[in-house]
Design a protein around this motif. Sequence first.
Motif, PDB file in Angstrom:
ATOM      1  N   UNK A  53     -19.486 -29.811 -23.634  1.00 14.23           N
ATOM      2  CA  UNK A  53     -19.607 -28.513 -24.295  1.00 14.23           C
ATOM      3  C   UNK A  53     -20.476 -27.534 -23.526  1.00 14.23           C
ATOM      4  N   UNK A  54     -20.976 -27.938 -22.375  1.00 10.97           N
ATOM      5  CA  UNK A  54     -21.798 -27.016 -21.581  1.00 10.97           C
ATOM      6  C   UNK A  54     -20.906 -26.046 -20.828  1.00 10.97           C
ATOM      7  N   UNK A  55     -21.511 -24.977 -20.334  1.00 11.71           N
ATOM      8  CA  UNK A  55     -20.779 -24.007 -19.528  1.00 11.71           C
ATOM      9  C   UNK A  55     -20.645 -24.472 -18.095  1.00 11.71           C
ATOM     10  N   UNK A  56     -20.365 -23.517 -17.216  1.00 11.73           N
ATOM     11  CA  UNK A  56     -20.223 -23.853 -15.800  1.00 11.73           C
ATOM     12  C   UNK A  56     -21.562 -24.324 -15.247  1.00 11.73           C
ATOM     13  N   UNK A  57     -21.528 -25.376 -14.460  1.00 19.32           N
ATOM     14  CA  UNK A  57     -22.750 -25.935 -13.893  1.00 19.32           C
ATOM     15  C   UNK A  57     -23.321 -25.012 -12.829  1.00 19.32           C
ATOM     16  N   UNK A  58     -24.647 -24.950 -12.775  1.00 19.51           N
ATOM     17  CA  UNK A  58     -25.315 -24.170 -11.740  1.00 19.51           C
ATOM     18  C   UNK A  58     -25.241 -24.916 -10.409  1.00 19.51           C
ATOM     19  N   UNK A  59     -25.643 -24.242  -9.339  1.00 18.95           N
ATOM     20  CA  UNK A  59     -25.628 -24.875  -8.023  1.00 18.95           C
ATOM     21  C   UNK A  59     -26.566 -26.084  -8.006  1.00 18.95           C
ATOM     22  N   UNK A  60     -27.719 -25.960  -8.670  1.00 14.95           N
ATOM     23  CA  UNK A  60     -28.670 -27.069  -8.736  1.00 14.95           C
ATOM     24  C   UNK A  60     -28.053 -28.257  -9.468  1.00 14.95           C
ATOM     25  N   UNK A  61     -27.350 -27.972 -10.585  1.00 11.47           N
ATOM     26  CA  UNK A  61     -26.743 -29.055 -11.360  1.00 11.47           C
ATOM     27  C   UNK A  61     -25.584 -29.702 -10.615  1.00 11.47           C
ATOM     28  N   UNK A  62     -24.842 -28.913  -9.855  1.00  8.36           N
ATOM     29  CA  UNK A  62     -23.720 -29.478  -9.103  1.00  8.36           C
ATOM     30  C   UNK A  62     -24.194 -30.429  -8.015  1.00  8.36           C
ATOM     31  N   UNK A  63     -25.413 -30.252  -7.546  1.00  6.96           N
ATOM     32  CA  UNK A  63     -25.954 -31.117  -6.496  1.00  6.96           C
ATOM     33  C   UNK A  63     -26.718 -32.313  -7.054  1.00  6.96           C
ATOM     34  N   UNK A  64     -26.531 -32.596  -8.343  1.00  6.56           N
ATOM     35  CA  UNK A  64     -27.212 -33.742  -8.948  1.00  6.56           C
ATOM     36  C   UNK A  64     -26.695 -35.047  -8.334  1.00  6.56           C
ATOM     37  N   UNK A  65     -27.482 -36.102  -8.495  1.00  2.93           N
ATOM     38  CA  UNK A  65     -27.092 -37.416  -7.971  1.00  2.93           C
ATOM     39  C   UNK A  65     -26.198 -38.091  -9.013  1.00  2.93           C
ATOM     40  N   UNK A  66     -24.913 -37.797  -8.927  1.00  6.79           N
ATOM     41  CA  UNK A  66     -23.962 -38.331  -9.894  1.00  6.79           C
ATOM     42  C   UNK A  66     -23.837 -39.850  -9.737  1.00  6.79           C
ATOM     43  N   UNK A  67     -23.634 -40.512 -10.861  1.00  5.19           N
ATOM     44  CA  UNK A  67     -23.504 -41.967 -10.851  1.00  5.19           C
ATOM     45  C   UNK A  67     -22.050 -42.374 -10.658  1.00  5.19           C
ATOM     46  N   UNK A  68     -21.844 -43.601 -10.242  1.00  6.58           N
ATOM     47  CA  UNK A  68     -20.504 -44.143  -9.993  1.00  6.58           C
ATOM     48  C   UNK A  68     -20.289 -45.346 -10.895  1.00  6.58           C
ATOM     49  N   UNK A  69     -19.101 -45.448 -11.464  1.00 14.65           N
ATOM     50  CA  UNK A  69     -18.728 -46.606 -12.271  1.00 14.65           C
ATOM     51  C   UNK A  69     -17.702 -47.427 -11.508  1.00 14.65           C
ATOM     52  N   UNK A  70     -17.929 -48.708 -11.298  1.00 10.65           N
ATOM     53  CA  UNK A  70     -19.123 -49.484 -11.697  1.00 10.65           C
ATOM     54  C   UNK A  70     -20.207 -49.410 -10.630  1.00 10.65           C
ATOM     55  N   UNK A  71     -21.464 -49.452 -11.061  1.00 14.32           N
ATOM     56  CA  UNK A  71     -22.608 -49.495 -10.152  1.00 14.32           C
ATOM     57  C   UNK A  71     -23.808 -49.968 -10.956  1.00 14.32           C
ATOM     58  N   UNK A  72     -24.836 -50.498 -10.315  1.00 13.20           N
ATOM     59  CA  UNK A  72     -26.012 -50.976 -11.054  1.00 13.20           C
ATOM     60  C   UNK A  72     -26.683 -49.904 -11.915  1.00 13.20           C
ATOM     61  N   UNK A  73     -26.895 -48.665 -11.402  1.00 13.16           N
ATOM     62  CA  UNK A  73     -27.543 -47.677 -12.269  1.00 13.16           C
ATOM     63  C   UNK A  73     -26.689 -47.284 -13.471  1.00 13.16           C
TER      64      UNK A  73
END
Length: 303
Positions: free
Chosen positions: A123-143
């Motif tokens: 439900x959020x709007x368009x992501x900012x540049x800072x948010x787009x550069x977040x460390x996205x997680x991968x499934x499956x992975x330990x974190x």
Amino acid sequence: MEKLAFKNCHDRILENSYDVQVLGTDRHPGIRKMLREEYDTIDHQFDLWHYSKSLKKKLPEACRKPNCHELQEWIAPIVNHFYWCSRTCRGDVNLFWKLWTSLLFHVRNIHQWEEDGQNSACLHGELSIFEKNARWLVKPSPPYKALEDIIASKQLKNDIPFLVLYCCTGAIEVFHSNVLKYRSKRLHYRMNSMEARTTVAILEHDNNVGRQQAIVKRKTTTSEDVGQPRTRLEHPRSRKRWIVRTIYDPVTSSHVYDIMDTILRIAGRLLDSTWINKEVNIPRNIAPTERPVKEEAVARYRS
């Protein structure tokens, strides 16, 4: 002791004909059982601040697991999302769970998905540049697995009915902090003094509750523009990051003049005092057994 104090205070409230519909507490098991068995007409809710503390404890523990350090930067957003779910669900348990578990898609940079044959989206709007550069997680992975164990835990799912009415006891915590100015925990007070000091703290709190955010009246090198709401940056050691604090209007003590006026009128016998001594019926010794003679006790101790 905590359970007994809660019951005495709650019964006193009911005896004064207050209609208690919702009650927010921490997750004390004894109080939880008492409300379920003796006060089943009251909607029991958990204080979100206390509950979020358990999340803030579990998430760093998950970060310390092997190869799970990527979770560190997600701790603050996850806690914020927890508050947002409670505030947005409008008392709907199923909606809370749907909003809460949507986090498992968001952290993977998936913002539209199909679940149970229905299309869903963040439900959020368009992501900012800072948010787009977040460390996205991968499934499956330990974190991701460590995060999934927390987000979709059976305990949290069972607690959702106690989290859907956005109950926050922050105002009470502020009052308890203010009480310490008049009634320190490091000193012992008699009953009359306890009552008087607590009453003064209540009067000061009620006279300053609902203060508005202060407005910038003079521009400085670190302030906002004139006319803008005032804030300040802080770096608490517990947070380990910079945070923004709201600056409110100064505390006022105007109620003290009314107290002084009442005292002078009572002293001048222009007003009758309704004060009742609370120490009359209080025993000197509240121990379950009678106090022994000191000489006899010392003799037994040395024998």
